[in-house]
Design a protein around this motif. Structure first.
Motif, PDB file in Angstrom:
ATOM      1  N   THR A  43     108.489  19.023  28.451  1.00 18.08           N
ATOM      2  CA  THR A  43     108.525  18.442  27.108  1.00 18.08           C
ATOM      3  C   THR A  43     109.944  18.390  26.563  1.00 18.08           C
ATOM      4  O   THR A  43     110.360  17.388  25.960  1.00 18.08           O
ATOM      5  N   SER A  44     110.710  19.462  26.776  1.00 25.10           N
ATOM      6  CA  SER A  44     112.094  19.494  26.294  1.00 25.10           C
ATOM      7  C   SER A  44     112.933  18.408  26.952  1.00 25.10           C
ATOM      8  O   SER A  44     113.710  17.712  26.284  1.00 25.10           O
ATOM      9  N   LEU A  45     112.775  18.234  28.259  1.00 25.53           N
ATOM     10  CA  LEU A  45     113.538  17.202  28.961  1.00 25.53           C
ATOM     11  C   LEU A  45     113.134  15.799  28.514  1.00 25.53           C
ATOM     12  O   LEU A  45     113.980  14.906  28.390  1.00 25.53           O
ATOM     13  N   THR A  46     111.843  15.597  28.245  1.00 32.89           N
ATOM     14  CA  THR A  46     111.382  14.292  27.771  1.00 32.89           C
ATOM     15  C   THR A  46     111.973  13.961  26.414  1.00 32.89           C
ATOM     16  O   THR A  46     112.454  12.846  26.180  1.00 32.89           O
ATOM     17  N   LEU A  47     111.954  14.938  25.501  1.00 34.65           N
ATOM     18  CA  LEU A  47     112.530  14.710  24.169  1.00 34.65           C
ATOM     19  C   LEU A  47     114.034  14.506  24.249  1.00 34.65           C
ATOM     20  O   LEU A  47     114.606  13.712  23.497  1.00 34.65           O
ATOM     21  N   TYR A  48     114.694  15.233  25.156  1.00 41.00           N
ATOM     22  CA  TYR A  48     116.136  15.106  25.315  1.00 41.00           C
ATOM     23  C   TYR A  48     116.525  13.719  25.824  1.00 41.00           C
ATOM     24  O   TYR A  48     117.596  13.192  25.489  1.00 41.00           O
ATOM     25  N   ALA A  49     115.645  13.121  26.642  1.00 37.82           N
ATOM     26  CA  ALA A  49     115.938  11.802  27.208  1.00 37.82           C
ATOM     27  C   ALA A  49     115.716  10.678  26.207  1.00 37.82           C
ATOM     28  O   ALA A  49     116.202   9.564  26.412  1.00 37.82           O
ATOM     29  N   MET A  50     114.986  10.942  25.122  1.00 44.22           N
ATOM     30  CA  MET A  50     114.716   9.901  24.127  1.00 44.22           C
ATOM     31  C   MET A  50     115.949   9.657  23.267  1.00 44.22           C
ATOM     32  O   MET A  50     116.579  10.606  22.810  1.00 44.22           O
ATOM     33  N   PRO A  51     116.299   8.403  23.009  1.00 41.16           N
ATOM     34  CA  PRO A  51     117.367   8.129  22.040  1.00 41.16           C
ATOM     35  C   PRO A  51     116.962   8.624  20.653  1.00 41.16           C
ATOM     36  O   PRO A  51     115.803   8.494  20.247  1.00 41.16           O
ATOM     37  N   GLU A  52     117.904   9.190  19.924  1.00 41.97           N
ATOM     38  CA  GLU A  52     117.576   9.763  18.616  1.00 41.97           C
ATOM     39  C   GLU A  52     117.068   8.708  17.648  1.00 41.97           C
ATOM     40  O   GLU A  52     116.137   8.947  16.883  1.00 41.97           O
ATOM     41  N   TRP A  53     117.689   7.526  17.676  1.00 46.24           N
ATOM     42  CA  TRP A  53     117.268   6.479  16.742  1.00 46.24           C
ATOM     43  C   TRP A  53     115.852   6.013  17.044  1.00 46.24           C
ATOM     44  O   TRP A  53     115.073   5.711  16.138  1.00 46.24           O
ATOM     45  N   TRP A  54     115.495   5.967  18.353  1.00 45.13           N
ATOM     46  CA  TRP A  54     114.148   5.534  18.732  1.00 45.13           C
ATOM     47  C   TRP A  54     113.120   6.571  18.307  1.00 45.13           C
ATOM     48  O   TRP A  54     112.056   6.230  17.769  1.00 45.13           O
ATOM     49  N   LEU A  55     113.424   7.849  18.523  1.00 47.36           N
ATOM     50  CA  LEU A  55     112.518   8.914  18.101  1.00 47.36           C
ATOM     51  C   LEU A  55     112.358   8.915  16.588  1.00 47.36           C
ATOM     52  O   LEU A  55     111.252   9.117  16.064  1.00 47.36           O
ATOM     53  N   GLY A  56     113.450   8.675  15.862  1.00 44.60           N
ATOM     54  CA  GLY A  56     113.369   8.609  14.408  1.00 44.60           C
ATOM     55  C   GLY A  56     112.490   7.466  13.930  1.00 44.60           C
ATOM     56  O   GLY A  56     111.691   7.626  12.992  1.00 44.60           O
ATOM     57  N   LEU A  57     112.603   6.305  14.571  1.00 41.65           N
ATOM     58  CA  LEU A  57     111.768   5.163  14.193  1.00 41.65           C
ATOM     59  C   LEU A  57     110.292   5.441  14.469  1.00 41.65           C
ATOM     60  O   LEU A  57     109.417   5.021  13.694  1.00 41.65           O
ATOM     61  N   ILE A  58     110.005   6.135  15.570  1.00 39.21           N
ATOM     62  CA  ILE A  58     108.617   6.487  15.880  1.00 39.21           C
ATOM     63  C   ILE A  58     108.055   7.418  14.802  1.00 39.21           C
ATOM     64  O   ILE A  58     106.921   7.238  14.325  1.00 39.21           O
ATOM     65  N   LEU A  59     108.826   8.408  14.394  1.00 37.27           N
ATOM     66  CA  LEU A  59     108.361   9.331  13.357  1.00 37.27           C
ATOM     67  C   LEU A  59     108.175   8.613  12.020  1.00 37.27           C
ATOM     68  O   LEU A  59     107.243   8.916  11.268  1.00 37.27           O
ATOM     69  N   ILE A  60     109.047   7.657  11.716  1.00 38.35           N
ATOM     70  CA  ILE A  60     108.883   6.886  10.481  1.00 38.35           C
ATOM     71  C   ILE A  60     107.597   6.066  10.535  1.00 38.35           C
ATOM     72  O   ILE A  60     106.824   6.019   9.560  1.00 38.35           O
ATOM     73  N   ALA A  61     107.360   5.410  11.683  1.00 36.54           N
ATOM     74  CA  ALA A  61     106.173   4.564  11.808  1.00 36.54           C
ATOM     75  C   ALA A  61     104.884   5.371  11.707  1.00 36.54           C
ATOM     76  O   ALA A  61     103.888   4.893  11.156  1.00 36.54           O
ATOM     77  N   VAL A  62     104.899   6.609  12.214  1.00 31.35           N
ATOM     78  CA  VAL A  62     103.666   7.403  12.239  1.00 31.35           C
ATOM     79  C   VAL A  62     103.482   8.194  10.953  1.00 31.35           C
ATOM     80  O   VAL A  62     102.405   8.171  10.340  1.00 31.35           O
ATOM     81  N   PHE A  63     104.538   8.897  10.513  1.00 28.33           N
ATOM     82  CA  PHE A  63     104.380   9.852   9.420  1.00 28.33           C
ATOM     83  C   PHE A  63     104.906   9.360   8.078  1.00 28.33           C
ATOM     84  O   PHE A  63     104.655   9.997   7.053  1.00 28.33           O
ATOM     85  N   ALA A  64     105.670   8.268   8.049  1.00 26.76           N
ATOM     86  CA  ALA A  64     106.156   7.720   6.783  1.00 26.76           C
ATOM     87  C   ALA A  64     105.367   6.478   6.376  1.00 26.76           C
ATOM     88  O   ALA A  64     104.885   6.382   5.253  1.00 26.76           O
ATOM     89  N   VAL A  65     105.238   5.531   7.310  1.00 26.24           N
ATOM     90  CA  VAL A  65     104.465   4.329   7.028  1.00 26.24           C
ATOM     91  C   VAL A  65     102.975   4.603   7.168  1.00 26.24           C
ATOM     92  O   VAL A  65     102.156   4.154   6.368  1.00 26.24           O
ATOM     93  N   GLY A  66     102.613   5.381   8.208  1.00 22.82           N
ATOM     94  CA  GLY A  66     101.207   5.668   8.474  1.00 22.82           C
ATOM     95  C   GLY A  66     100.715   4.880   9.665  1.00 22.82           C
ATOM     96  O   GLY A  66     101.030   3.696   9.825  1.00 22.82           O
ATOM     97  N   ALA A  67      99.947   5.535  10.519  1.00 21.49           N
ATOM     98  CA  ALA A  67      99.405   4.880  11.711  1.00 21.49           C
ATOM     99  C   ALA A  67      97.971   5.341  11.915  1.00 21.49           C
ATOM    100  O   ALA A  67      97.722   6.532  12.131  1.00 21.49           O
ATOM    101  N   GLY A  68      97.020   4.392  11.853  1.00 22.21           N
ATOM    102  CA  GLY A  68      95.623   4.724  12.052  1.00 22.21           C
ATOM    103  C   GLY A  68      95.124   5.679  10.984  1.00 22.21           C
ATOM    104  O   GLY A  68      95.302   5.459   9.782  1.00 22.21           O
ATOM    105  N   PRO A  69      94.517   6.794  11.417  1.00 20.43           N
ATOM    106  CA  PRO A  69      94.014   7.765  10.422  1.00 20.43           C
ATOM    107  C   PRO A  69      95.096   8.613   9.778  1.00 20.43           C
ATOM    108  O   PRO A  69      94.834   9.351   8.837  1.00 20.43           O
ATOM    109  N   ILE A  70      96.333   8.524  10.291  1.00 25.95           N
ATOM    110  CA  ILE A  70      97.427   9.334   9.742  1.00 25.95           C
ATOM    111  C   ILE A  70      98.044   8.600   8.557  1.00 25.95           C
ATOM    112  O   ILE A  70      98.581   7.502   8.719  1.00 25.95           O
ATOM    113  N   PRO A  71      97.979   9.165   7.353  1.00 27.93           N
ATOM    114  CA  PRO A  71      98.576   8.497   6.180  1.00 27.93           C
ATOM    115  C   PRO A  71     100.091   8.700   6.144  1.00 27.93           C
ATOM    116  O   PRO A  71     100.648   9.532   6.867  1.00 27.93           O
TER     117      PRO A  71
END
Length: 344
Positions: free
Chosen positions: A156-184
């Protein structure tokens, strides 16, 4: 006579050890000073060879006559010979005068001080969080090498380390800021705090914490592998040492052997990594600050590139470089205190 000679040798050896660290610290300080001088030289000439004319860039077409361009160059000292410009640059830097921003029309030193604290708050908090979690993962993974926990945490640590920071940030915004499915949408999409919030009040502090949650998590996840893998590797190197076998032979429990002996020695490389990463707190995470619109040094540098604002770029480069050099010096001194072998 033998006892007297032995006491004299012991008395002579104690100052020698102290003098050894003194010489070591002095050499490291001179090395850091040399790095600072080299950084100043690079900073001056680097931004003098960049393409573009600051006068024409600032004028946006308003400087239509050579006289206007000449007046601007005279105001900012660009008409002086290059050696004289360098001496003026050194004098102004030592006095804290980094010039006037071409975009904001305010002193660069004031602008950097204003933008530094959001960066320290963001990257400092994420570094502290990543250090605590990463060291814990590294210790548990190394002590139970090959276990399911070790394989999952390392992967898991190596997978997260390989992710670009900007891409990971956009994913978190899409899921936890905008909301995705049942997640508000639970968190703001960006900014340091709400427009109507008072940062000095308790409600304003809580609002700032809410705004920084996703950026801090993004950077902490990106830095996690650094501490986890280095701590795991260092502890694995210590597991085969004879002193651990001796500690077990004395009757110490496995947890005591790990915490009192193995972990203390394995923390040396991690201590260096922490000190070095503290230096990068000053430079900030440009991509994360840009994605989350955090008004820190990273976003300031990005905005300065679009003009280009030469004096802001030069000032941020100076501050970031000086922070890394200073943190490197602290890391060397701390390492010399923790491990006497380094001094020789």
């Amino acid at each position: 006579m033998t006892l007297l000679a032995g006491s004299e040798v012991a008395a002579d050896s104690a100052p020698a050890r102290g003098n050894s660290f003194g010489r070591y610290a002095l050499s490291r300080c001179f090395g850091a000073l040399g790095s600072l001088v080299f950084m100043l030289v690079v900073s001056f000439f680097l931004f003098r060879v960049m393409p573009g004319d600051p006068a024409r860039t600032l004028g946006r077409g308003r400087f239509s006559t050579p006289e206007q361009l000449e007046e601007f160059n005279r105001t900012y000292g660009l008409d002086q010979p290059l050696p004289q410009q360098f001496l003026t640059f050194l004098k102004n830097t030592l006095t804290g005068d980094l010039g006037i921003s071409l975009r904001y029309r305010v002193p660069v030193s004031d602008l950097i001080l204003d933008r530094m604290w959001p960066t320290i708050l963001l990257v400092g908090t994420s570094t502290l969080l990543a250090t605590m979690v990463g060291v814990w993962l590294g210790i548990r993974g190394a002590w139970n090498r090959g276990s399911k926990f070790d394989n999952v945490s390392t992967g898991t640590s190596l997978t997260l380390y390989a992710m670009p920071e900007w891409w990971l940030g956009l994913i978190l915004i899409a899921v936890f800021a905008v909301g995705a499915g049942p997640i508000p949408g639970l968190f703001p999409t960006g900014g340091l705090h709400s427009v109507d919030a008072d940062p000095s009040s308790l409600a304003g502090v809580l609002d700032t914490m809410r705004h920084l949650t996703l950026p801090v998590i993004t950077l902490a996840l990106a830095y996690l592998a650094d501490y986890a893998l280095i701590m795991r590797s260092s502890l694995l190197d210590e597991l085969g040492e004879d002193y651990l076998t001796t500690a077990r032979a004395k009757g110490l429990r496995d947890v005591q052997v790990r915490n009192r002996h193995a972990v203390r020695n394995a923390l040396l490389p991690t201590t260096t990594l922490v000190a070095l990463n503290i230096g990068f707190v000053v430079s900030g995470a440009i991509t994360v600050e840009t994605v989350f619109s955090i008004p820190g040094l990273g976003l300031l540098a990005t905005e300065a590139l679009s003009v280009p604002d030469y004096w802001v770029l030069q000032g941020t480069f100076l501050v970031a470089s000086a922070g890394v050099i200073l943190a490197n010096l602290v890391a060397n001194l701390v390492y010399g205190l923790l491990d006497p072998r380094v001094r020789t």
